[in-house]
Write a protein that holds these residues in place. Structure first.
Motif, PDB file in Angstrom:
ATOM      1  N   HIS A  78       0.794  -1.016   0.000  1.00  0.00           N
ATOM      2  CA  HIS A  78      -0.055  -0.135  -0.081  1.00  0.00           C
ATOM      3  C   HIS A  78       0.771   1.510   0.025  1.00  0.00           C
ATOM      4  O   HIS A  78       0.444   2.082  -0.702  1.00  0.00           O
ATOM      5  CB  HIS A  78      -0.990  -0.153   1.046  1.00  0.00           C
ATOM      6  CG  HIS A  78      -2.196  -0.837   1.094  1.00  0.00           C
ATOM      7  ND1 HIS A  78      -3.407  -0.721   1.656  1.00  0.00           N
ATOM      8  CD2 HIS A  78      -2.407  -1.739   0.136  1.00  0.00           C
ATOM      9  CE1 HIS A  78      -4.136  -1.459   1.457  1.00  0.00           C
ATOM     10  NE2 HIS A  78      -3.625  -2.312   0.424  1.00  0.00           N
ATOM     11  N   GLN A  82       0.552   4.172  -2.622  1.00  0.00           N
ATOM     12  CA  GLN A  82      -0.234   5.558  -2.172  1.00  0.00           C
ATOM     13  C   GLN A  82       0.963   6.666  -2.366  1.00  0.00           C
ATOM     14  O   GLN A  82       0.769   7.769  -2.525  1.00  0.00           O
ATOM     15  CB  GLN A  82      -0.617   5.468  -0.721  1.00  0.00           C
ATOM     16  CG  GLN A  82      -1.820   4.705  -0.787  1.00  0.00           C
ATOM     17  CD  GLN A  82      -2.340   4.358   0.472  1.00  0.00           C
ATOM     18  OE1 GLN A  82      -1.295   4.070   1.497  1.00  0.00           O
ATOM     19  NE2 GLN A  82      -3.742   4.421   0.914  1.00  0.00           N
ATOM     20  N   HIS A 151      -7.291  -1.913  -5.069  1.00  0.00           N
ATOM     21  CA  HIS A 151      -5.996  -1.340  -5.661  1.00  0.00           C
ATOM     22  C   HIS A 151      -6.274  -0.177  -6.521  1.00  0.00           C
ATOM     23  O   HIS A 151      -5.349   0.835  -6.441  1.00  0.00           O
ATOM     24  CB  HIS A 151      -5.007  -2.688  -6.110  1.00  0.00           C
ATOM     25  CG  HIS A 151      -4.618  -3.298  -5.111  1.00  0.00           C
ATOM     26  ND1 HIS A 151      -4.033  -4.537  -5.464  1.00  0.00           N
ATOM     27  CD2 HIS A 151      -4.613  -3.427  -3.843  1.00  0.00           C
ATOM     28  CE1 HIS A 151      -3.618  -5.300  -4.428  1.00  0.00           C
ATOM     29  NE2 HIS A 151      -4.091  -4.692  -3.292  1.00  0.00           N
ATOM     30  N   ILE A 154      -7.230   2.825  -4.718  1.00  0.00           N
ATOM     31  CA  ILE A 154      -6.082   3.269  -3.860  1.00  0.00           C
ATOM     32  C   ILE A 154      -4.992   4.192  -4.612  1.00  0.00           C
ATOM     33  O   ILE A 154      -4.921   5.031  -4.403  1.00  0.00           O
ATOM     34  CB  ILE A 154      -5.207   2.042  -3.093  1.00  0.00           C
ATOM     35  CG1 ILE A 154      -6.270   1.479  -2.050  1.00  0.00           C
ATOM     36  CG2 ILE A 154      -4.026   2.783  -2.633  1.00  0.00           C
ATOM     37  CD1 ILE A 154      -5.288   0.173  -1.814  1.00  0.00           C
TER      38      ILE A 154
END
Length: 278
Positions: A78, A82, A151, A154
């Protein structure tokens, strides 16, 4: 460690986007010096590094460890989605390519709304809290389509989040340096909530990860603790690194502009003195 295997869907999707970008740059820059000046080697390198970050996060071993073994690796995945890939991608896409995207019907209006600092701040952090909700994590581990959709969500919201800091478009400009620093400071606050639950939890927050085979001698609670530290320290270091870089660049620019102003005043005085001589 999960056995090595290739993820053909990842290669096709990311490889296709990567190839489309390079092909578009090649075609547009042939015979167009202005487009070539915008699509510099530095931009192409930054975009390629962004795509490479997505590829690493979505392929073996990171993807497999994140899905089948350790939540800490899930958190590293993540962080790549991000805080690493999105700013590289924004910086790597030429202005003319962004403007071409904005000409698609509905994209311009949607982007103008989404990249407003307050909207981007709320949207990004709402998604951060949502994807760490235990029921969402449990459901996504058991459903590949849902996991893929999360995903995409995100990465999409991360691109929106970074826009007020990284925007290359005058028509959708970035915040001024003080605003960028304040904006990134507020961005660093919300992730501390799930990070605190992970770091200080006395029982597994995501029971499904406690059922996975253990590797490297890491217990479920240790895995959870490491995940919380990755989220809090990893994301925080990146955001505060950007804040520091913005401050130093802002300070250097103001110092240079101040020096130029003083020098201009001195030159003006000298010219006036020469003109006033008999």
């Amino acid at each position: 460690m999960p056995s090595f295997h290739v993820h053909p869907d990842v290669i096709v999707l990311l490889g296709g986007l990567w190839a489309a970008y390079l092909l578009a740059v090649r075609r547009r820059t042939q015979g167009d010096p202005f487009a070539a000046a915008d699509a510099t080697p530095r931009r192409r390198t930054l975009f390629s590094l962004g795509m490479l970050s997505l590829l690493v996060a979505s392929s073996w071993p990171v993807h497999d460890l994140a899905e089948e073994r350790l939540y800490a690796v899930h958190m590293v995945q993540h962080m790549l989605y991000q805080f690493v890939a999105p700013p590289l991608l924004i910086a790597g896409i030429p202005v003319w390519m962004w403007r071409g995207l904005l000409r698609v019907r509905g994209v311009s209006a949607a982007l103008r709304f989404l990249v407003r600092p307050l909207v981007a701040l709320v949207l990004f952090n709402a998604v951060v809290l949502f994807i760490h909700w235990p029921a969402v994590v449990e459901a996504s581990v058991g459903s590949e389509p849902l996991h893929f959709a999360l995903h995409v969500l995100i990465v999409g919201t991360a691109l929106v989040m970074w826009w007020p800091v990284m925007s290359p478009l005058p028509e959708l400009p970035p915040l001024a340096p003080p605003g960028q620093m304040l904006y990134l400071f507020f961005q660093s606050l919300a992730p501390t909530i799930p990070a605190s639950f992970l770091t200080f939890g006395h029982s597994p927050l995501y029971p499904i990860y406690a059922t996975f085979p253990r590797i490297w001698g890491i217990s479920p609670l240790e895995d959870q603790l490491i995940a919380g530290l990755v989220m809090k320290l990893g994301g925080g270091l990146i955001l505060w690194g950007f804040i520091a870089a913005i401050w130093f660049r802002w300070y250097a620019r103001d110092t240079r502009e101040g020096f130029d102003t003083v020098r201009l005043v001195a030159v003006e005085r000298d010219v006036r003195a020469r003109l006033s001589r008999p």
